[in-house]
Design a protein around this motif. Structure first.
Motif, short mmCIF file in Angstrom:
data_model
loop_
_atom_site.label_atom_id
_atom_site.label_comp_id
_atom_site.label_asym_id
_atom_site.label_seq_id
_atom_site.Cartn_x
_atom_site.Cartn_y
_atom_site.Cartn_z
N ALA A 247 58.77 39.92 11.17
CA ALA A 247 57.99 39.46 10.02
C ALA A 247 57.35 38.10 10.30
N ILE A 248 58.09 37.24 10.98
CA ILE A 248 57.56 35.91 11.31
C ILE A 248 56.34 36.04 12.22
N GLU A 249 56.46 36.87 13.26
CA GLU A 249 55.34 37.07 14.19
C GLU A 249 54.15 37.70 13.47
N ALA A 250 54.42 38.64 12.57
CA ALA A 250 53.33 39.29 11.84
C ALA A 250 52.56 38.30 10.99
N TRP A 251 53.28 37.46 10.23
CA TRP A 251 52.60 36.47 9.39
C TRP A 251 51.77 35.51 10.24
N ASN A 252 52.33 35.08 11.37
CA ASN A 252 51.61 34.11 12.21
C ASN A 252 50.30 34.69 12.73
N THR A 253 50.36 35.93 13.23
CA THR A 253 49.16 36.54 13.80
C THR A 253 48.14 36.85 12.71
N LEU A 254 48.63 37.34 11.57
CA LEU A 254 47.72 37.60 10.45
C LEU A 254 47.06 36.31 9.98
N ALA A 255 47.82 35.21 9.94
CA ALA A 255 47.25 33.93 9.52
C ALA A 255 46.15 33.47 10.48
N MET A 256 46.36 33.65 11.79
CA MET A 256 45.32 33.29 12.75
C MET A 256 44.06 34.12 12.54
N ALA A 257 44.27 35.41 12.26
CA ALA A 257 43.11 36.28 12.00
C ALA A 257 42.35 35.82 10.76
N VAL A 258 43.07 35.41 9.72
CA VAL A 258 42.43 34.95 8.49
C VAL A 258 41.63 33.66 8.75
N ILE A 259 42.21 32.74 9.48
CA ILE A 259 41.52 31.49 9.80
C ILE A 259 40.24 31.77 10.58
N ASN A 260 40.35 32.63 11.58
CA ASN A 260 39.17 32.94 12.39
C ASN A 260 38.13 33.73 11.60
N PHE A 261 38.58 34.58 10.69
CA PHE A 261 37.65 35.28 9.81
C PHE A 261 36.86 34.29 8.97
N ARG A 262 37.53 33.29 8.42
CA ARG A 262 36.84 32.31 7.57
C ARG A 262 35.86 31.49 8.39
N LEU A 263 36.23 31.13 9.62
CA LEU A 263 35.30 30.41 10.49
C LEU A 263 34.08 31.27 10.81
N TRP A 264 34.31 32.53 11.10
CA TRP A 264 33.20 33.44 11.43
C TRP A 264 32.28 33.63 10.23
N ARG A 265 32.86 33.83 9.07
CA ARG A 265 32.05 34.02 7.87
C ARG A 265 31.26 32.77 7.54
N HIS A 266 31.90 31.60 7.70
CA HIS A 266 31.21 30.34 7.43
C HIS A 266 30.04 30.14 8.40
N ALA A 267 30.26 30.47 9.69
CA ALA A 267 29.19 30.34 10.67
C ALA A 267 28.06 31.30 10.36
N ALA A 268 28.40 32.51 9.93
CA ALA A 268 27.36 33.49 9.60
C ALA A 268 26.56 33.04 8.39
N ALA A 269 27.23 32.42 7.41
CA ALA A 269 26.53 31.92 6.22
C ALA A 269 25.57 30.80 6.59
N ASP A 270 26.00 29.91 7.50
CA ASP A 270 25.13 28.82 7.95
C ASP A 270 23.90 29.36 8.68
N ALA A 271 24.11 30.44 9.46
CA ALA A 271 22.99 31.02 10.20
C ALA A 271 21.96 31.64 9.27
N ASP A 272 22.44 32.18 8.15
CA ASP A 272 21.51 32.75 7.17
C ASP A 272 20.69 31.67 6.47
#
Length: 272
Positions: A247-272
């Motif tokens: 469970a600990i490993e799952a939360w950690n990896t999911l959290a990294m995915a969420v952080i990177n998703f937000r960075l990607w979405r923010h970058a895509a919004a800036d590009a628009d």
């Protein structure tokens, strides 16, 4: 409360890596909770930090079902693939700068102790754990290692770099297997560590203990502190309740995915 709702873009990427929803068998019975409903609950628990038993019933999935599915998908490697997918999207869009890696750590309390915990040196010896986080030049989460709160920083940096550095596609050419440069603070000061990093082709920039401030490393290192702030903003990681390593490993990896998703979405919004 908007951040507690599962974004459709995240769900669409994650759906490609989830096992198919199981249909009701020939003998009938209760249908299995759909993957998307479970994913919605996991996002809610991660962002709010609520306990499994406090998941609102109207979300369509009990906390116990979500907990079991979290671990099941960790065993299947789902979260690791989702994390890598968002890194690939960042690299495709020119937003991943993983030639440079920055490392730092943060301590959190672990209620009920459990696996990978130890007495915290900053919390009167209460059980805690240490997250050692590696990010790129822009703060994208590359990898994380968990150890007991009493683990020394310099014992965590080499396993983090050698075992957790991701091989990211998204552009032509062979994915990088190690960063070119690595930055860390004085907690990681060790000549043996520097020698090993150099043997791997990595140039270390690690501040030596006892040297005055003003080295200029902070101009690069600040992004890891910002990402640690983002990690702690995901409230389920601010205080650790889960005892099982899966469970600990799952939360950690999911959290990294969420952080990177937000960075990607923010970058895509800036590009628009």
């Amino acid at each position: 409360m908007a951040q507690c709702r599962l974004p459709e873009q995240f769900a669409d990427v994650a759906a490609h890596h989830l096992p198919p929803d199981r249909p009701v068998g020939a003998e009938g019975g209760r249908p299995r909770t759909p993957n998307r409903t479970v994913l919605k609950v996991l996002w809610y628990v991660l962002t709010t930090g609520c306990r499994w038993r406090d998941v609102p019933p109207d979300m369509g999935c009990s906390g116990e079902t979500a907990r079991c599915r979290l671990i099941e998908w960790e065993d299947l490697g789902v979260w690791a693939r989702v994390h890598l997918d968002f890194l690939r999207l960042l690299r495709r869009d020119g937003e991943l700068k993983h030639e440079t890696a920055i490392v730092d750590s943060v301590l959190v309390r672990a209620h009920g102790a459990g696996e990978r915990t130890g007495p915290s040196p900053v919390d009167r010896g209460k059980p805690g754990c240490k997250y050692s986080l590696m990010v790129d030049r822009n703060g994208a989460a590359l990898g994380v290692k968990v150890a007991g709160a009493n683990a020394s920083d310099h014992t965590q940096i080499l396993p983090l770099v050698k075992e957790e550095f991701p091989k990211v596609g998204g552009k032509p050419g062979r994915p990088k297997e190690t960063p070119d440069r690595l930055y860390a603070d004085a907690g990681y000061d060790s000549e043996a560590t520097r020698n090993v990093l150099r043997s791997l082709g990595i140039e270390p920039f690690i501040r030596k203990r006892g040297t005055p401030h003003g080295s200029g490393l902070g101009k690069v290192r600040w992004v890891v502190e910002r990402t640690i702030g983002w990690v702690k903003g995901l409230r389920r990681l601010r205080v650790r309740y889960d005892r099982r390593e899966e469970a600990i490993e799952a939360w950690n990896t999911l959290a990294m995915a969420v952080i990177n998703f937000r960075l990607w979405r923010h970058a895509a919004a800036d590009a628009d």
